[in-house]
Write a protein that holds these residues in place. Structure first.
Motif, PDB file in Angstrom:
ATOM      1  N   UNK A 218      43.157  -5.234 -23.566  1.00 51.98           N
ATOM      2  CA  UNK A 218      43.172  -5.321 -22.096  1.00 51.98           C
ATOM      3  C   UNK A 218      41.765  -5.139 -21.525  1.00 51.98           C
ATOM      4  N   UNK A 219      40.978  -4.253 -22.140  1.00 52.34           N
ATOM      5  CA  UNK A 219      39.610  -4.045 -21.668  1.00 52.34           C
ATOM      6  C   UNK A 219      38.784  -5.309 -21.886  1.00 52.34           C
ATOM      7  N   UNK A 220      38.916  -5.961 -23.039  1.00 51.57           N
ATOM      8  CA  UNK A 220      38.178  -7.196 -23.295  1.00 51.57           C
ATOM      9  C   UNK A 220      38.548  -8.272 -22.274  1.00 51.57           C
ATOM     10  N   UNK A 221      39.835  -8.362 -21.926  1.00 56.11           N
ATOM     11  CA  UNK A 221      40.261  -9.325 -20.899  1.00 56.11           C
ATOM     12  C   UNK A 221      39.621  -9.003 -19.555  1.00 56.11           C
ATOM     13  N   UNK A 222      39.592  -7.719 -19.232  1.00 57.80           N
ATOM     14  CA  UNK A 222      38.979  -7.284 -17.974  1.00 57.80           C
ATOM     15  C   UNK A 222      37.480  -7.580 -17.968  1.00 57.80           C
ATOM     16  N   UNK A 223      36.837  -7.373 -19.105  1.00 62.50           N
ATOM     17  CA  UNK A 223      35.400  -7.634 -19.210  1.00 62.50           C
ATOM     18  C   UNK A 223      35.103  -9.123 -19.061  1.00 62.50           C
ATOM     19  N   UNK A 224      35.952  -9.972 -19.631  1.00 66.13           N
ATOM     20  CA  UNK A 224      35.748 -11.416 -19.501  1.00 66.13           C
ATOM     21  C   UNK A 224      35.788 -11.835 -18.034  1.00 66.13           C
TER      22      UNK A 224
ATOM     23  N   UNK B 213      23.279  -0.395 -22.436  1.00 69.28           N
ATOM     24  CA  UNK B 213      21.853  -0.168 -22.712  1.00 69.28           C
ATOM     25  C   UNK B 213      20.972  -1.066 -21.851  1.00 69.28           C
ATOM     26  N   UNK B 214      21.556  -2.147 -21.308  1.00 73.99           N
ATOM     27  CA  UNK B 214      20.846  -3.041 -20.395  1.00 73.99           C
ATOM     28  C   UNK B 214      21.062  -2.640 -18.928  1.00 73.99           C
ATOM     29  N   UNK B 215      21.808  -1.574 -18.686  1.00 76.24           N
ATOM     30  CA  UNK B 215      22.102  -1.179 -17.314  1.00 76.24           C
ATOM     31  C   UNK B 215      23.356  -1.798 -16.749  1.00 76.24           C
ATOM     32  N   UNK B 216      24.146  -2.464 -17.583  1.00 78.96           N
ATOM     33  CA  UNK B 216      25.395  -3.091 -17.135  1.00 78.96           C
ATOM     34  C   UNK B 216      26.460  -2.023 -16.927  1.00 78.96           C
ATOM     35  N   UNK B 217      27.233  -2.167 -15.868  1.00 72.60           N
ATOM     36  CA  UNK B 217      28.377  -1.291 -15.611  1.00 72.60           C
ATOM     37  C   UNK B 217      29.655  -2.031 -15.965  1.00 72.60           C
ATOM     38  N   UNK B 218      30.436  -1.464 -16.876  1.00 71.01           N
ATOM     39  CA  UNK B 218      31.688  -2.077 -17.315  1.00 71.01           C
ATOM     40  C   UNK B 218      32.848  -1.273 -16.748  1.00 71.01           C
ATOM     41  N   UNK B 219      33.677  -1.928 -15.965  1.00 69.79           N
ATOM     42  CA  UNK B 219      34.838  -1.258 -15.385  1.00 69.79           C
ATOM     43  C   UNK B 219      35.760  -0.748 -16.492  1.00 69.79           C
ATOM     44  N   UNK B 220      36.187   0.503 -16.361  1.00 72.21           N
ATOM     45  CA  UNK B 220      37.115   1.161 -17.288  1.00 72.21           C
ATOM     46  C   UNK B 220      36.489   1.538 -18.638  1.00 72.21           C
ATOM     47  N   UNK B 221      35.170   1.420 -18.749  1.00 66.43           N
ATOM     48  CA  UNK B 221      34.530   1.800 -20.016  1.00 66.43           C
ATOM     49  C   UNK B 221      34.727   3.281 -20.308  1.00 66.43           C
ATOM     50  N   UNK B 222      34.548   4.125 -19.295  1.00 68.46           N
ATOM     51  CA  UNK B 222      34.695   5.576 -19.504  1.00 68.46           C
ATOM     52  C   UNK B 222      36.128   5.934 -19.874  1.00 68.46           C
TER      53      UNK B 222
END
Length: 263
Positions: A108-114, A41-50
């Protein structure tokens, strides 16, 4: 955003941090999706979110009994076998295995996001900086935490009234960004981790939002609800140099470890 909302968000995040070993390891898909939604919602792109959303939303196609006279025997055998595997105890085990697979993907996604958190903070920075500048402009006109719209209507100048209105909008922006940044500390195990050992019992995530030139562990003075409501006025200065949305690299550079200054 009200003081009570910010208080609730900070306390919730601190609860996640305190119970990190259990909470993060058992983060539900819904909790992770909520974090993704908030960041995006802030315009952030998160890898592997989709890809993660696709996993969470996946539902296998319904299986029908094949017609014995019009279906190739090999295809019929595969369908019947799959239906039998999905029934009874086998089906329950398959559902559990799939749920475990999604939870593991979430970890794994949380680790990637960190690992890419600083890119999120850089995306949040322009809005934070603009709101911080607006807050500094209010301070330059001697507006402070004791200012109210009612007193300005009575005694203020048009410039002061406009500056106060702009500050109130900026405060809402800063609160929203702060809520997101605190959630990042909680779910991604990032500094600062929040120190709840002072009188207000509101975990202190201040180091995330002020210029990181001197390590500090917490604000040790009593803070009133009114001061917390207008905390951005208290943290900023009229020159506009006090507020800064620090990256993890900036916090690490001045010695933060789990939210506390390194001795």
């Amino acid at each position: 955003m009200s003081f009570l909302h910010f208080y609730s968000q900070a306390k919730n995040a601190h609860s996640i941090i305190v119970n990190a070993a259990s909470t993060r390891q058992h983060a539900s898909p819904g909790e992770i999706i909520a974090l993704l939604d908030d960041l995006e919602s802030h315009g952030v792109t998160v890898t592997h979110a989709d890809e993660f959303r696709a996993l969470v939303n996946f539902e296998p196609a319904p299986s029908t009994v094949p017609d014995p006279f019009s279906t190739d025997p090999s295809a019929a055998h595969g369908t019947v076998t799959e239906r039998s595997l999905r029934s009874g105890e086998n089906g329950r085990r398959m559902s559990i295995a799939w749920a475990d697979y999604i939870r593991d993907a979430g970890r794994k996604l949380l680790d990637s996001m960190a690992a890419e958190a600083d890119t999120y903070i850089e995306t949040l920075r322009p809005s934070f900086d603009a709101a911080a500048t607006t807050t500094a402009a209010a301070l330059a006109l001697d507006l402070n935490e004791n200012t109210t719209y009612e007193t300005l209507v009575e005694d203020g100048t048009p410039e002061e009234i406009d500056a106060w209105r702009a500050y109130l909008e900026a405060r809402a922006t800063l609160d929203r960004i702060a809520t997101t940044r605190i959630a990042m500390s909680a779910w991604l195990d990032l500094p600062p981790q929040g120190n709840a050992n002072y009188s207000t019992e509101v975990p202190d995530y201040t180091p995330a939002f002020v210029t990181a030139d001197t390590p500090m562990s917490r604000n040790v003075s009593q803070i009133s609800a009114n001061a917390l409501t207008h905390r951005w006025l208290n943290l900023q200065n009229s020159a506009g140099t006090a507020l800064n949305l620090n990256t993890i690299a900036e916090l690490d550079a001045v010695g933060y470890a789990r939210g506390h200054a390194v001795a």
